[in-house]
Design an enzyme around this catalytic site. Sequence first.
Site, short mmCIF file in Angstrom:
data_model
loop_
_atom_site.label_atom_id
_atom_site.label_comp_id
_atom_site.label_asym_id
_atom_site.label_seq_id
_atom_site.Cartn_x
_atom_site.Cartn_y
_atom_site.Cartn_z
N ASP A 94 -12.80 -10.65 -4.24
CA ASP A 94 -13.89 -11.09 -5.10
C ASP A 94 -13.26 -11.42 -6.46
OD1 ASP A 94 -16.52 -11.39 -6.20
OD2 ASP A 94 -16.29 -9.39 -7.05
N ASP B 23 -16.19 -5.23 -5.56
CA ASP B 23 -16.74 -4.13 -6.35
C ASP B 23 -18.25 -4.16 -6.49
OD1 ASP B 23 -16.55 -6.48 -8.12
OD2 ASP B 23 -17.25 -5.09 -9.65
N ASP C 177 -21.02 -7.48 -2.52
CA ASP C 177 -19.80 -7.44 -1.71
C ASP C 177 -19.95 -6.53 -0.49
OD1 ASP C 177 -18.23 -9.14 -3.32
OD2 ASP C 177 -17.88 -7.52 -4.74
#
Length: 613
Positions: free
Chosen positions: A315, A508, A512
């Site tokens: 990410d 995080d 996600d």
Amino acid sequence: MTRKHKKALARIILSAALLLTAALLPTEGWLRWITFLVPYAIVGWDVLWKAVRNIAHGQVFDENFLMALATVGAMVLGEYSEAVGVMLFYQVGELFQSVAVGRSRQSIAQLMDIRPDSARVLRNGSAQEVDPEEVEVGESILIRPGEKIPLDGVVTEGSSSLDTAALTGESLPRDAAVGDSVASGCVNLTGVLTVEVTKPYGESTVAKILELVENAASKKARAENFITKFARYYTPAVVIGAVLLAVVPPLFVGNWSEWIHRALIFLVISCPCALVISIPLSFFGGIGGASRQGILVKGGNYLELLAKLEAVVFDKTGTLTQGVFQLQALYPAEGATEAELLETAALAECHSGHPIAQSLRRAYEGDINPDRLEDVTETPGLGVSAVLDGAAICAGNRRLMESLGLCPPETDDLGTVVYVAKNGRYLGRAVIADGVKPSAQEAVKALKARGIQTVMLTGDSQGAAEAVGQRLGLDQVHAQLLPGDKVDCLEALLAAKSPRGTLAYVGDGVNDAPVLSRADIGIAMGAMGSDAALEAADMVLMDDDLTKLPAAMDISRKCLRIVRQNIVLALTIKGLCLILGAFGLASMWEAVFADVGVAVIAIINASRMLGRK
């Protein structure tokens, strides 16, 4: 060594001394049998008792049964010294195993020291010591220097330095002041802190970490499951083989005592201690070694998958970048100044909780007085308009400017651009961007050096994503993705990897969680990660340091290397000695080496995982 280990060592030394004495004494008959029976009973009574107890519970074919059958048979056949020697060396191997496992458990148990014993909660004007589980969200707790923080919360009074090593593996203290979030399990070093509790104990950082560690051993790697199944079928097979070896050949060639002796040697050699002990110990040591570096692995199976990693998908915001937006540049239009541009933008955004608005307010050093504003209107997808000191102002994206009939110049700014206008006049633009983490570039470089493909999935704009990708040297960048798009992208990457390889996703945020669950290995950022991400992940980087990911890979590869070495060593030596034993070319002492010697070598090899890297 523990007290239990010292007792076992004393038994071994006493038995060895008595064995040596018995071997030197010129005794015969039943007296000779007694002189060897005493050291045998001292060193082997617990093995015999476990064998009898397990048989009573239906657990017949284990190492205790094999050792009892082989040594009792040797005593019956008059091979007294061999019987005592086999049991003696078996107990030496058990002691090695117990010390090694104890050392590994101690390395894991160090984490258990983060469990707080009590919390000092402020009630009715005084501090009361209670169990952390009795403190409710919203209550305030007092933490003095030297004490563990018992619950997650936000500092409301005081400032201090915190020792976060137990959680993150990072030795450098972290400063905490009013408004900062603090995690349970950290140690308060200097000042007195008053903390408002934001999570109950069951949902606190320390409780979740302890739960992860305690449950890790239950998730076995494929190699561990293989050994468990192998021992389940292997042990009965070798017992049947020993019985056939003791009975069938004498029917044709006679000499029953010789063939029974060979069968007993066959049983001692066949004991699968080296595999059953050393392989779980290797994975347990790997989990412990990772935890000391601030990497929580939820099971040996994930450690095994990590060793086969082919691709890592990241990410962007909060993972590769700091997750904190900062003003990067101001570009005032002709006739305007940077000061006027920033003041107008900061005041226009003073009521917004968006990270972009917060970054503008942080960058503006003047006094932000909301009373100067009137008629504040926020238009989703465009921006904010208001009246500032009687002047109409606007702050937002390019489409907002165009709706006012203004045409800002085309730009190639990397980041989020906020355009500002006042009384129908274009004032300029502010560029906001999220800084790359210092550890991200080093981590990506280390992964690529290990032959790992690196990919980024983000919902940010294509320009901002490509800027981060180019700076870090990522192999692929996919931008402007919704949570569902991330899953689709991940599915395509999973389909592209080799059948034996694995893919990890590092993230995080709440969005996600679906991709963390779908990846072969989900890795969450522990310090900034959301509860949903931590729950869905298979591994947690407790201090958000991405350089820990290559370190975790090195630990996993070392662990798998040791496991393979032990499997090859044990099966090769045992196979060779079983053949020699069946043909009468191996004595009871070779059998001892094939069993206890190989087990000790395998345990010592596995213990390499327990040391610091």
